[in-house]
Every structure is written in C-alpha cells, then in structure tokens.
Design a protein around this motif. Structure first.
Motif, PDB file in Angstrom:
ATOM      1  N   PRO A 456       0.831  -1.211   0.000  1.00 17.75           N
ATOM      2  CA  PRO A 456       0.000   0.000   0.000  1.00 17.75           C
ATOM      3  C   PRO A 456       0.861   1.255   0.000  1.00 17.75           C
ATOM      4  CG  PRO A 456      -0.791  -1.567   1.623  1.00 17.75           C
ATOM      5  CD  PRO A 456       0.506  -2.096   1.150  1.00 17.75           C
ATOM      6  N   HIS A 457       0.339   2.335  -0.629  1.00 18.04           N
ATOM      7  CA  HIS A 457       1.073   3.602  -0.667  1.00 18.04           C
ATOM      8  C   HIS A 457       1.206   4.231   0.713  1.00 18.04           C
ATOM      9  CE1 HIS A 457       1.454   4.050  -5.038  1.00 18.04           C
ATOM     10  NE2 HIS A 457       0.247   3.467  -5.136  1.00 18.04           N
ATOM     11  N   SER A 458       0.344   3.822   1.624  1.00 15.95           N
ATOM     12  CA  SER A 458       0.418   4.368   2.981  1.00 15.95           C
ATOM     13  C   SER A 458       1.487   3.687   3.833  1.00 15.95           C
ATOM     14  CB  SER A 458      -0.952   4.230   3.667  1.00 15.95           C
ATOM     15  OG  SER A 458      -1.340   2.865   3.730  1.00 15.95           O
ATOM     16  N   SER A 459       2.041   2.579   3.293  1.00 18.40           N
ATOM     17  CA  SER A 459       3.059   1.847   4.057  1.00 18.40           C
ATOM     18  C   SER A 459       4.380   2.619   4.073  1.00 18.40           C
ATOM     19  CB  SER A 459       3.272   0.456   3.455  1.00 18.40           C
ATOM     20  OG  SER A 459       3.800   0.581   2.141  1.00 18.40           O
ATOM     21  N   GLY A 462       5.925   2.660   0.650  1.00 23.92           N
ATOM     22  CA  GLY A 462       5.203   3.589  -0.206  1.00 23.92           C
ATOM     23  C   GLY A 462       5.610   5.034   0.067  1.00 23.92           C
ATOM     24  N   GLN A 463       5.742   5.400   1.350  1.00 23.35           N
ATOM     25  CA  GLN A 463       6.181   6.736   1.692  1.00 23.35           C
ATOM     26  C   GLN A 463       7.593   7.043   1.185  1.00 23.35           C
ATOM     27  OE1 GLN A 463       4.254   9.086   3.086  1.00 23.35           O
ATOM     28  NE2 GLN A 463       2.515   7.614   3.113  1.00 23.35           N
ATOM     29  N   LYS A 466       7.464   7.825  -2.524  1.00 21.37           N
ATOM     30  CA  LYS A 466       6.925   9.185  -2.740  1.00 21.37           C
ATOM     31  C   LYS A 466       8.022  10.236  -2.561  1.00 21.37           C
ATOM     32  CE  LYS A 466       2.132   8.270  -1.332  1.00 21.37           C
ATOM     33  NZ  LYS A 466       1.059   8.583  -0.331  1.00 21.37           N
TER      34      LYS A 466
END
Length: 469
Positions: A456-459, A462-463, A466
């Motif tokens: 997930p991008h929230s993991s 993922g951070q 970004k």
C-alpha cells in the motif's frame, strides 16, 4: 582484449603441461606487444609527417624498418622527408631517438652491455636467447658493449673538457674529509707479450655501518686504459664536478708505483686548502714483507712489523741487517734488498692517517679498500685465456665504471642524437592524448524509470517511494 583472452584460453587448453603453456603464452605476448607497438609507431609517424608538411617539408618515400626490442622485433613504416634546405630526414626515427642503421633498441643495447660486463660474450648471447626475445651472435654482443662503453668514455672526456674551459670550479657537495685510492691492473693484450694497464681510482666520503657490516660511503670509481695524464685528468674532473673540496682534508692511499705517487694525488686534489695526506698501502707493505721473509711468522718478521708500526727507522735497519747476515742464497738477498729499497723510498708515507689529523672522524678506519674493489676488473678480464684489444678493454672498463657509479644509462642516452632540447620539441609535436583521442558520443541524458511497489502507498515503503518523486 576479448581476442587476447580467447587466445590464452586456447593455448591453455591445447598445451600438454604448464611449462609448455607458459612458453606459448610468452611467445604470444611478444607477438602482441610487437604488433601493437608497430601500429603505434605508424600512427605517430603519420602525425609527425602531417605537421612537417605544414612546416614546408616534402615527402620523398615510405620505408619499413625493424628494431629489436626486449620483447621482440618491431616492424614499422616511417617517412623519408626533405626539409626546407633539402636535407633528408626520418622524423619518426629522430623523434624516437633511433640512430642511423640502429637495429636494437636502447634498452637492449644497455642490457647487453651490462650483462656482458659480468660474463663472456657467448654466455651473454645464450642468456638473452633463453630469457628474452633477443637473439644475436657473440660478435654483436661485443659490438654493442663497445658502443655503450664509448658513450660513457665520451661523457668522461666532455667532463674533462668542460672543467678545462670553465672559468671557475663548479659547485659541488661539501665534505670535511675525502678519501681516494688508486692502483693499476694489467690485463693481456692482443699483441704478443704486451699487457694493457687499467688505471683504477676509488673515491669515497668515509664509512657507514649496516648492523655489523661496514661499507664505503658513496664510493665512486674512475677506470680507463688511457695514459697516466689522461687518467688523473678524469679523476680531477670527476671530483671537481661532484664535490667542493676547498675546505676538505684529502686522505689518499696507493702503493707508490709509477703513476700513483704522492705528487699525482697532490696535483689532482690541488683545490683543497690543506696538504694532501698520502700513505703507503698497508697491503703492499705486507705483501713485500711476505715476499722477503716468507709467509710463516718468525722473529725477524715480527720485529720488523713492530718497527714499521712505530715508524722506527733505526730499529728497522738493525733487524734488516741482522736478517741479511743470515742469508746465503743470492735470490733471497735480492728480495730483501728490493724490500729495503721499497721501504726507504716511501718511508715518509708509512703512517696511519688517523695519527696525522687533529680531529679523527667518527668510525674512521684504515685505508685499503682498493684491493678488494679490483675484483670488478680482475674477475671479468683476467684468467681463462682472455685477451683484450685497446678499444675493447677501454669499453669494458667504462661499462664497469658506469654500472658502479650508476651513470651508464644516463651517459648512453645523453650521447644519443636526441638531446634535451629535441625532447622538449618532441612533446610539443606529438601528444599521446591526441593519438588516443576518441570522439565522444552524444549524451542522451538521464534514463527514466520507476520502482515497482508491491505494498500500500500508505506503508513505509510507499512513503519512501513518494520521497523520490
């Protein structure tokens, strides 16, 4: 590089043992080196030719030349050109420092001379054949040694001429004490019943210790078969060029024979403000003592030795007269008379130099290093039926001198046609970087890409991705 690796792999695979493998690899590498160097010379020749054409030189023809290097014969093409005065030149050979008709590289010529100074010409040729890609006859070995030896001889002659023409003494190293010994060695000449004398001088600054072993400090040799005047001129030129001896105490040693008397040392080192001390060589005194009294120790021999040590002329005369009265054979009397004459003629020179100076240097020792250093000449040039021509003898001792003084290669290169001025001009003419220059390819900039994310991008991963954007 890939072709070389493939060839090496093929050699290893086809060879039956490691000895054959290594020999085959050696031969192959010789071929690679000679081919690559030949190609480089051809490229350099093209570069030089183009520049000379811009200067108004004209091309006459293209020739091939082969030069034997230590790793094999290199064949290359060079251009014969005529300058503005219509004089013919091979610019590439001049750039390389190759003489006219030269068939061996400078390293080969110097290496051959250095090896021939230690073993016979035939052994030199065999050694080169076994260990390098150089094959030559023993006559060629002798010719190369003469060429290299002549270069060292010319360098010494130029040093003498330069000193004679200079208005003042050249500045050199300053020392408080300076030591010099001289003697001669006779070798057989090519003329029947005629010998050649090799004049040999040894100069040094003192002694130094390496553990328990004592060696000479900065020893230098001067060797030549010239006449006595020429020999001493070379000794004077060498010492005056390398040392400032005005305030140095000179201590010398010799056997007092013709050409090696005290006045020769005094004249040679006349730049010193102090009188030159010259002592009689202890080895020759002991040799004369054994010749007159025999090698076995006896009462007369011991007392004469003590009289010499104390420099007591009266006691010496008494013991010599007493011993002479016991002799019956004419030959023994003649030997004793010869020894007596030798001592009386050099009586003022029989002393230990350490008793003549006010402040004895630390670790000072008695003189007498010449006899052991004569082996450099005698081991190579005497016995085994050797006979020497004047030219060959002079060349050999000059090569020996150059090796001992570590000046042989410098003298050889200095006597080559390529002077220091020409070398500077060469660097301006051809730059290796221009030969090896390759055109750069157009840059396509940085390549773009993405990092796949299997979370997930929230993991945390993922951070992190970004943050790269």
């Amino acid at each position: 590089m890939d072709n070389i690796i493939s060839k090496l792999y093929e050699i290893i695979k086809e060879s039956s043992d490691l000895i054959a493998t290594e020999e085959s690899i050696q031969l192959y590498m010789y071929e690679v080196f000679t081919e690559l160097l030949g190609d480089i010379f051809i490229h350099v020749n093209q570069t030089i030719k183009e520049q000379k054409q811009q200067e108004g030189w004209k091309v006459k023809r293209e020739d091939w030349k082969t030069v034997q290097f230590i790793f094999g014969p290199v064949r290359y093409r060079r251009t014969l050109m005529a300058d503005q005065e219509n004089q013919n030149h091979y610019p590439l050979d001049e750039w390389l420092g190759i003489r006219k008709y030269q068939r061996h590289s400078p390293l080969v010529e110097v290496k051959v001379a250095e090896l021939a100074s230690k073993c016979t010409y035939r052994d030199t040729a065999e050694t080169l054949k076994e260990w390098t890609a150089v094959a030559m006859s023993h006559q060629t070995v002798g010719s190369l040694l003469k060429r290299v030896g002549e270069a060292q001889a010319r360098e010494d002659e130029e040093m003498v001429i330069e000193l004679e023409e200079s208005a003042a003494l050249p500045g050199g190293k300053k020392v408080d004490y300076f030591y010099a010994e001289a003697d001669g060695v006779f070798v057989r000449g090519t003329t029947k019943k005629k010998s050649l004398e090799v004049h040999h001088a040894l100069v040094y600054e003192g002694w130094q210790k390496n553990g328990k072993r004592v060696s000479l400090k900065e020893p230098k040799a001067i060797m030549t078969t010239k006449k006595t005047a020429g020999f001493w001129a070379e000794v004077q030129a060498f010492t005056a060029t390398h040392y400032a001896l005005q305030h140095a105490q000179i201590i010398t040693n010799s056997d007092g024979g013709p050409g090696y008397t005290a006045d020769k040392f005094q004249e040679t080192f006349s730049q010193s403000n102090y009188p030159v001390l010259n002592q009689l060589d202890a080895y020759h005194i002991f040799q004369g003592l054994n010749r007159a009294f025999g090698v076995q120790s006896n009462l007369f021999k011991q007392n004469i030795h003590q009289a010499l040590k104390k420099h007591d002329l009266e006691a010496l005369t008494i013991w010599l007269d007493t011993y002479e009265s016991t002799l019956e054979e004419t030959q023994a009397v003649e030997k004793l008379a010869s020894f007596r004459t030798y001592l009386l003629r050099n009586w003022d020179r029989i002393f230990d130099w350490r008793e003549k100076v006010e402040q004895v240097p630390k670790d000072a020792r008695g003189l007498g290093a010449m006899e052991s250093n004569q082996r450099h000449i005698s081991f190579r040039m005497k016995k085994r039926g050797m006979h020497w021509s004047e030219v060959g003898c002079e060349a050999m001792v000059k090569v020996k001198q150059g090796i001992l003084n570590q000046t042989l290669r410098e003298a050889y290169l200095h006597q080559q046609t390529r002077s220091t001025r020409q070398q500077r001009k060469v660097k301006q003419t051809v730059r290796v970087s221009s030969l090896m220059h390759q055109k750069t390819r157009q840059s396509v900039g940085a390549k773009k890409g993405t990092i796949p994310l299997y979370a997930p991008h929230s993991s945390a991963m993922g951070q992190l991705i970004k943050s790269f954007r």
